[in-house]
Design a protein around this motif. Sequence first.
Motif, PDB file in Angstrom:
ATOM      1  N   ASN A  56       1.291  -3.259  16.195  1.00  0.00           N
ATOM      2  CA  ASN A  56       2.617  -3.658  16.624  1.00  0.00           C
ATOM      3  C   ASN A  56       3.390  -2.389  17.128  1.00  0.00           C
ATOM      4  OD1 ASN A  56       2.542  -6.298  15.386  1.00  0.00           O
ATOM      5  ND2 ASN A  56       2.195  -4.969  13.508  1.00  0.00           N
ATOM      6  N   SER A  57       4.076  -2.446  18.218  1.00  0.00           N
ATOM      7  CA  SER A  57       4.628  -1.341  18.965  1.00  0.00           C
ATOM      8  C   SER A  57       5.815  -0.712  18.281  1.00  0.00           C
ATOM      9  CB  SER A  57       5.091  -1.886  20.298  1.00  0.00           C
ATOM     10  OG  SER A  57       6.060  -2.942  20.055  1.00  0.00           O
ATOM     11  N   ASP A  58       6.452  -1.507  17.410  1.00  0.00           N
ATOM     12  CA  ASP A  58       7.630  -0.962  16.657  1.00  0.00           C
ATOM     13  C   ASP A  58       7.134  -0.293  15.535  1.00  0.00           C
ATOM     14  OD1 ASP A  58       8.610  -3.889  14.733  1.00  0.00           O
ATOM     15  OD2 ASP A  58       6.595  -3.179  15.263  1.00  0.00           O
ATOM     16  N   ASN A 165      14.850 -14.680   4.204  1.00  0.00           N
ATOM     17  CA  ASN A 165      14.783 -14.520   2.702  1.00  0.00           C
ATOM     18  C   ASN A 165      13.237 -14.422   2.102  1.00  0.00           C
ATOM     19  OD1 ASN A 165      16.444 -14.887   0.393  1.00  0.00           O
ATOM     20  ND2 ASN A 165      15.388 -16.796   0.127  1.00  0.00           N
ATOM     21  N   ASP A 166      12.347 -14.725   2.851  1.00  0.00           N
ATOM     22  CA  ASP A 166      11.107 -14.277   2.341  1.00  0.00           C
ATOM     23  C   ASP A 166      10.262 -13.357   2.835  1.00  0.00           C
ATOM     24  OD1 ASP A 166      10.995 -16.690   0.798  1.00  0.00           O
ATOM     25  OD2 ASP A 166      10.193 -17.886   2.060  1.00  0.00           O
ATOM     26  N   THR A 167      10.461 -12.744   3.917  1.00  0.00           N
ATOM     27  CA  THR A 167       9.579 -11.871   4.808  1.00  0.00           C
ATOM     28  C   THR A 167       9.373 -10.598   4.081  1.00  0.00           C
ATOM     29  OG1 THR A 167      11.321 -11.407   6.315  1.00  0.00           O
ATOM     30  CG2 THR A 167       9.513 -12.922   7.050  1.00  0.00           C
ATOM     31  N   PHE A 168      10.543 -10.273   3.280  1.00  0.00           N
ATOM     32  CA  PHE A 168      10.245  -8.802   2.710  1.00  0.00           C
ATOM     33  C   PHE A 168       9.493  -8.806   1.521  1.00  0.00           C
ATOM     34  CE2 PHE A 168      13.657 -10.863   0.314  1.00  0.00           C
ATOM     35  CZ  PHE A 168      13.688 -10.255  -0.946  1.00  0.00           C
ATOM     36  N   ARG A 169       9.249 -10.238   1.075  1.00  0.00           N
ATOM     37  CA  ARG A 169       8.402 -10.168  -0.023  1.00  0.00           C
ATOM     38  C   ARG A 169       6.964 -10.260   0.174  1.00  0.00           C
ATOM     39  NH1 ARG A 169      12.981 -13.588  -2.544  1.00  0.00           N
ATOM     40  NH2 ARG A 169      11.833 -15.370  -1.429  1.00  0.00           N
ATOM     41  N   THR A 170       6.467 -10.376   1.599  1.00  0.00           N
ATOM     42  CA  THR A 170       5.137 -10.780   1.604  1.00  0.00           C
ATOM     43  C   THR A 170       4.193  -9.655   1.443  1.00  0.00           C
ATOM     44  OG1 THR A 170       6.165 -11.906   3.700  1.00  0.00           O
ATOM     45  CG2 THR A 170       3.691 -11.554   3.663  1.00  0.00           C
ATOM     46  N   LEU A 171       3.197  -9.845   0.682  1.00  0.00           N
ATOM     47  CA  LEU A 171       2.363  -9.088   0.213  1.00  0.00           C
ATOM     48  C   LEU A 171       2.744  -7.871   0.048  1.00  0.00           C
ATOM     49  CD1 LEU A 171      -0.577 -10.006   2.538  1.00  0.00           C
ATOM     50  CD2 LEU A 171      -0.038 -11.047   0.472  1.00  0.00           C
ATOM     51  N   ALA A 172       3.948  -7.882  -0.863  1.00  0.00           N
ATOM     52  CA  ALA A 172       4.780  -6.622  -1.090  1.00  0.00           C
ATOM     53  C   ALA A 172       3.904  -5.506  -1.759  1.00  0.00           C
ATOM     54  CB  ALA A 172       6.103  -7.014  -1.902  1.00  0.00           C
ATOM     55  N   THR A 173       3.012  -5.872  -2.511  1.00  0.00           N
ATOM     56  CA  THR A 173       2.374  -4.825  -3.568  1.00  0.00           C
ATOM     57  C   THR A 173       1.047  -4.368  -2.677  1.00  0.00           C
ATOM     58  OG1 THR A 173       1.063  -6.585  -4.772  1.00  0.00           O
ATOM     59  CG2 THR A 173       3.411  -5.556  -5.362  1.00  0.00           C
ATOM     60  N   ASP A 174       0.637  -4.923  -1.454  1.00  0.00           N
ATOM     61  CA  ASP A 174      -0.433  -4.543  -0.666  1.00  0.00           C
ATOM     62  C   ASP A 174      -0.032  -3.282   0.159  1.00  0.00           C
ATOM     63  OD1 ASP A 174      -2.623  -4.280   1.132  1.00  0.00           O
ATOM     64  OD2 ASP A 174      -3.233  -6.637   0.390  1.00  0.00           O
ATOM     65  N   LEU A 176      -2.242  -1.830   2.216  1.00  0.00           N
ATOM     66  CA  LEU A 176      -2.919  -2.109   3.608  1.00  0.00           C
ATOM     67  C   LEU A 176      -2.007  -2.839   4.356  1.00  0.00           C
ATOM     68  CD1 LEU A 176      -6.570  -2.764   2.317  1.00  0.00           C
ATOM     69  CD2 LEU A 176      -5.882  -0.603   3.179  1.00  0.00           C
ATOM     70  N   PHE A 177      -1.378  -3.925   3.821  1.00  0.00           N
ATOM     71  CA  PHE A 177      -0.903  -4.710   4.906  1.00  0.00           C
ATOM     72  C   PHE A 177       0.380  -4.257   5.115  1.00  0.00           C
ATOM     73  CE2 PHE A 177       2.615  -8.037   5.243  1.00  0.00           C
ATOM     74  CZ  PHE A 177       2.057  -8.772   6.340  1.00  0.00           C
ATOM     75  N   LYS A 178       1.354  -3.544   4.254  1.00  0.00           N
ATOM     76  CA  LYS A 178       2.489  -2.610   4.573  1.00  0.00           C
ATOM     77  C   LYS A 178       2.186  -1.588   5.538  1.00  0.00           C
ATOM     78  CE  LYS A 178       5.320  -5.097   2.118  1.00  0.00           C
ATOM     79  NZ  LYS A 178       6.413  -5.825   2.724  1.00  0.00           N
ATOM     80  N   ARG A 179       1.181  -1.012   5.660  1.00  0.00           N
ATOM     81  CA  ARG A 179       0.884   0.158   6.552  1.00  0.00           C
ATOM     82  C   ARG A 179       0.654  -0.429   7.746  1.00  0.00           C
ATOM     83  NH1 ARG A 179      -3.121   2.672   3.916  1.00  0.00           N
ATOM     84  NH2 ARG A 179      -4.888   2.017   5.082  1.00  0.00           N
ATOM     85  N   ARG A 180       0.057  -1.597   8.085  1.00  0.00           N
ATOM     86  CA  ARG A 180      -0.442  -2.088   9.248  1.00  0.00           C
ATOM     87  C   ARG A 180       0.736  -2.940   9.851  1.00  0.00           C
ATOM     88  NH1 ARG A 180      -4.074  -2.529  13.065  1.00  0.00           N
ATOM     89  NH2 ARG A 180      -4.356  -4.608  14.012  1.00  0.00           N
ATOM     90  N   VAL A 181       1.324  -4.035   9.113  1.00  0.00           N
ATOM     91  CA  VAL A 181       2.406  -4.829   9.748  1.00  0.00           C
ATOM     92  C   VAL A 181       3.648  -4.669   9.091  1.00  0.00           C
ATOM     93  CG1 VAL A 181       2.735  -7.367   9.693  1.00  0.00           C
ATOM     94  CG2 VAL A 181       0.235  -6.629   9.654  1.00  0.00           C
ATOM     95  N   THR A 182       4.483  -4.637  10.213  1.00  0.00           N
ATOM     96  CA  THR A 182       5.942  -4.458   9.853  1.00  0.00           C
ATOM     97  C   THR A 182       6.448  -5.981   9.617  1.00  0.00           C
ATOM     98  OG1 THR A 182       6.539  -4.761  12.114  1.00  0.00           O
ATOM     99  CG2 THR A 182       6.105  -2.331  11.417  1.00  0.00           C
ATOM    100  N   GLU A 183       7.831  -5.639   8.828  1.00  0.00           N
ATOM    101  CA  GLU A 183       8.499  -6.987   8.714  1.00  0.00           C
ATOM    102  C   GLU A 183       8.932  -7.494   9.839  1.00  0.00           C
ATOM    103  OE1 GLU A 183      12.035  -8.622   5.749  1.00  0.00           O
ATOM    104  OE2 GLU A 183      11.754  -6.539   5.968  1.00  0.00           O
ATOM    105  N   ALA A 184       9.406  -6.604  10.764  1.00  0.00           N
ATOM    106  CA  ALA A 184       9.938  -7.331  11.985  1.00  0.00           C
ATOM    107  C   ALA A 184       8.956  -8.049  12.779  1.00  0.00           C
ATOM    108  CB  ALA A 184      10.234  -5.655  12.867  1.00  0.00           C
TER     109      ALA A 184
END
Length: 385
Positions: A56-58, A165-174, A176-184
């Motif tokens: 993701n560019s951002d 209301n949901d996106t910030f909780r998405t796979l919050a403890t993962d 790998l996901f947090k490093r690659r995919v932004t909430e935006a």
Amino acid sequence: MRTLRKIQSHQVLSTSSALIAQTQASRQAGSHEADQSAATPGAATRARAHRRARSNSDAASREAAATPPANQRRPARKTGSGIGVKRSLLENLLRDGPQSSNPHEGLRELKYLVLSSRVDADGDGMSPYRIYLWLVLLNVPPMPTDDYLALIHRGRSPAYAKIRNDTFRTLATDPLFKRRVTEASLIRLLNAVAWKLHDSRPKPRSRPTTSDSAMYVQGMNVLCAPFLYAARSEVEAFALFHYFVTRECPGYIRGAMDGVHKGLRLVDRCLEVVEPKLAAYLFSKGMHAELYAFPSVLTLCACTPPLPEVLHLWDFLFAYGPHLNILCIVAQLIRMRDLIFESPSPNKILRSFPPLDAKEIIALTVLLVRKIPEDLYAEMISHAK
């Protein structure tokens, strides 16, 4: 045609015992080769060296500060593409196409290779060709980037507040996901899908019915997550996710989520068929699938880490039909059987499933298919529609 292929998959998988034995033998041979290569000094270091940056560019600016100078960077490990790197049979077939001119034979061969061998991926689960495999298996055509951008530029959809209301909780403890995919990026994609679903709804009525597709239901964020993680662009992830929720499981996103509830009842019924003692014990404790399997049905097990194993499981589900997720959940229960029987309160055990092991779950699922009557299997195929 896809429904017909799913019915045929029952016949194919129900006669796959020899295939499973062959697959296990080949994997053992590959494991022996891996053990030999691991004995080479520095092999473990090289295996950990490859990490994909975010697509993701951002996310670029956030990683810039953490990027070491070029002379300090470790060389990336190739995973199956490039000059001098041997490609797997699966990647060769995907890149070069089938040798015969019959596309049905080529698709059958592709699905066989998905079942008999794993998609090449690094430790983070990233593969250079997985997203294209999914596009082929689900028969999703290319989407112009401008079409996606047009949806983005429409701004906030009527479902925007629910999405945020949901996106910030998405796979919050993962991590790998947090490093690659932004909430935006997750917000953009879900908001774009909400606009598409909004546009496809019938004319406004005085009172909506429960059969109307919702623009967003809780849990769609987790179902969307693996698509964004595996994709090389948001447009690819959008095309796959929109197709999936509108063609493969529209019953999961209707207001009443009736497809999910049908799937939960099927988990109970399939468990009764393949493991009657375990089913009877759970039912005697008041433990029906409605109480513990709702997230696993809705998200195709994406709610259970680790994410790289989810991706391998989805390779199998997209090849032979997402309806097999019902049996994948049953397979997980069977693998937990001893713990469940030993516990006087199985609800504590079932609050969170053990980490996914895609290889074992797929092998067990293939064996379970043989025990499912055809009429029950037909209900599995249609339950999410």
